[in-house]
Design an enzyme around this catalytic site. Structure first.
Site, mmCIF file in Angstrom:
data_model
loop_
_atom_site.group_PDB
_atom_site.id
_atom_site.type_symbol
_atom_site.label_atom_id
_atom_site.label_comp_id
_atom_site.label_asym_id
_atom_site.label_seq_id
_atom_site.Cartn_x
_atom_site.Cartn_y
_atom_site.Cartn_z
ATOM 1 N N ARG A 24 28.942 25.902 32.143
ATOM 2 C CA ARG A 24 28.120 25.359 31.070
ATOM 3 C C ARG A 24 28.378 26.165 29.793
ATOM 4 O O ARG A 24 28.780 27.328 29.850
ATOM 5 C CB ARG A 24 26.625 25.455 31.413
ATOM 6 C CG ARG A 24 26.200 24.656 32.624
ATOM 7 C CD ARG A 24 26.139 23.165 32.324
ATOM 8 N NE ARG A 24 25.567 22.424 33.430
ATOM 9 C CZ ARG A 24 26.253 21.935 34.453
ATOM 10 N NH1 ARG A 24 27.560 22.163 34.537
ATOM 11 N NH2 ARG A 24 25.650 21.251 35.404
ATOM 12 N N HIS B 155 39.174 40.311 36.268
ATOM 13 C CA HIS B 155 40.539 39.777 36.252
ATOM 14 C C HIS B 155 40.596 38.748 35.128
ATOM 15 O O HIS B 155 40.329 37.562 35.345
ATOM 16 C CB HIS B 155 40.874 39.134 37.596
ATOM 17 C CG HIS B 155 42.319 38.741 37.722
ATOM 18 N ND1 HIS B 155 42.963 38.665 38.938
ATOM 19 C CD2 HIS B 155 43.252 38.399 36.799
ATOM 20 C CE1 HIS B 155 44.216 38.288 38.756
ATOM 21 N NE2 HIS B 155 44.407 38.119 37.465
ATOM 22 N N ASN C 3 33.465 43.051 41.593
ATOM 23 C CA ASN C 3 34.222 42.116 40.769
ATOM 24 C C ASN C 3 33.267 41.041 40.251
ATOM 25 O O ASN C 3 32.659 40.315 41.038
ATOM 26 C CB ASN C 3 35.346 41.495 41.605
ATOM 27 C CG ASN C 3 36.315 40.687 40.772
ATOM 28 O OD1 ASN C 3 35.924 39.965 39.863
ATOM 29 N ND2 ASN C 3 37.595 40.792 41.081
ATOM 30 N N HIS D 85 40.094 41.541 48.537
ATOM 31 C CA HIS D 85 40.236 40.107 48.732
ATOM 32 C C HIS D 85 39.585 39.694 50.045
ATOM 33 O O HIS D 85 40.013 40.065 51.121
ATOM 34 C CB HIS D 85 41.691 39.636 48.708
ATOM 35 C CG HIS D 85 41.835 38.261 48.116
ATOM 36 N ND1 HIS D 85 41.997 38.027 46.775
ATOM 37 C CD2 HIS D 85 41.790 37.039 48.686
ATOM 38 C CE1 HIS D 85 42.072 36.737 46.536
ATOM 39 N NE2 HIS D 85 41.933 36.103 47.686
ATOM 40 N N HIS E 86 37.553 32.564 34.113
ATOM 41 C CA HIS E 86 36.547 33.446 34.729
ATOM 42 C C HIS E 86 36.020 34.370 33.631
ATOM 43 O O HIS E 86 35.322 33.933 32.733
ATOM 44 C CB HIS E 86 37.168 34.219 35.889
ATOM 45 C CG HIS E 86 37.667 33.347 36.995
ATOM 46 N ND1 HIS E 86 38.863 33.544 37.632
ATOM 47 C CD2 HIS E 86 37.112 32.247 37.580
ATOM 48 C CE1 HIS E 86 39.030 32.626 38.565
ATOM 49 N NE2 HIS E 86 37.985 31.825 38.543
ATOM 50 N N GLU F 71 42.232 43.913 36.444
ATOM 51 C CA GLU F 71 43.343 43.375 37.220
ATOM 52 C C GLU F 71 44.078 42.324 36.400
ATOM 53 O O GLU F 71 43.470 41.625 35.581
ATOM 54 C CB GLU F 71 42.840 42.688 38.495
ATOM 55 C CG GLU F 71 42.095 43.574 39.456
ATOM 56 C CD GLU F 71 41.642 42.791 40.685
ATOM 57 O OE1 GLU F 71 41.756 41.543 40.691
ATOM 58 O OE2 GLU F 71 41.175 43.435 41.625
#
Length: 250
Positions: free
Chosen positions: A19, A44, A8, A200, A51, A76
């Site tokens: 930045r 995701h 991931n 996770h 992200h 995801e």
């Protein structure tokens, strides 16, 4: 079949986004991970793009298609219309549906399969018509009836939410209890014809016990711990460490 590793890259993208600069480069680190033996990449793409950004998806899709055609792309997300259109444009090999509220910091629970059955049935059908494998995020609470519903709505896999297991890093007895519960959930899922993924807060330290209990675990998706370890060991060596933790030669 051995458990495969999907890296991931959300944490890498999150660091980049601090930045207005192009590094760390998500494509670059995805390439390093795949060259080191990772079996795929996971993203995701959240609505606020904090992200992975939507513009990252075609770049990562092309990376896999052009340089690592044996690898898989896993996307995801919560099945909003925007997310579903994004999946249809990107054509990942796997879509993992999670019940996240857009404001959540990270995924922290599985689907309520009884309540959300109608939604999931409609969405799974739509994605599978486009040739995508569908995995549904599931609590590892041993609820056999819930995973039966996951199969009935057409899912191919469930992904066990392993956050509580990862949170017991300093409580070995509690961790063992949670592994057993995750194992019971996996057993029930496989009895209904589902394959099982997990993700996770999985680490090099806690993966072996999980795989011993669920030897048929199809895939683990790992981002946070893998990225943290990469700060110490480098991305390539970290991927190899996680592959070894999955029981593979690396």
């Amino acid at each position: 079949m051995p458990t495969t590793l999907s890296v991931n890259v959300n944490a890498i993208a999150g660091l980049r986004n601090r930045r207005d600069l192009p590094w760390p480069n998500v494509e670059h680190f995805g390439r390093i991970a795949l060259e080191a033996g990772a079996h795929g990449l996971t993203v995701h793409p959240r609505p606020d793009q904090r992200h992975v950004r939507f513009t990252d998806l075609p770049i990562l899709r092309a990376l896999i298609d052009d340089e690592f055609p044996q690898a898989e792309f896993n996307i995801e997300g919560y099945p909003s219309e925007d997310f579903l259109v994004l999946c249809e444009k990107t054509e990942p090999e796997q879509v993992t549906l999670v019940p996240d509220d857009p404001s959540q910091a990270t995924s922290d629970h599985g689907w309520n399969f009884r309540r959300d059955r109608a939604l999931l049935e409609k969405v799974v059908e739509r994605l599978k018509k486009k040739g995508m494998r569908v995995s549904l995020f599931a609590d590892g609470d041993g609820d056999a009836e819930a995973v039966a519903i996951a199969r009935q709505v057409g899912a191919d896999r469930i992904e066990l939410y392993t956050g509580p297991y990862g949170g017991c890093f300093d409580q070995p007895e509690k961790a063992a209890e949670i592994v057993e519960m995750l194992g019971r959930t996996a057993d029930a899922a496989m009895e209904h014809g589902l394959q099982v993924n997990a993700g996770h807060d999985l680490t090099v330290a806690n993966l072996p016990a999980l795989i011993r209990r669920i030897p048929a675990l199809a895939e683990v998706s790992i981002g946070h711990a893998l990225t943290a370890d990469a700060l110490e060991h480098g991305m390539a060596e970290t991927v190899k460490r996680f592959l070894r933790a999955c029981g593979q030669k690396a």
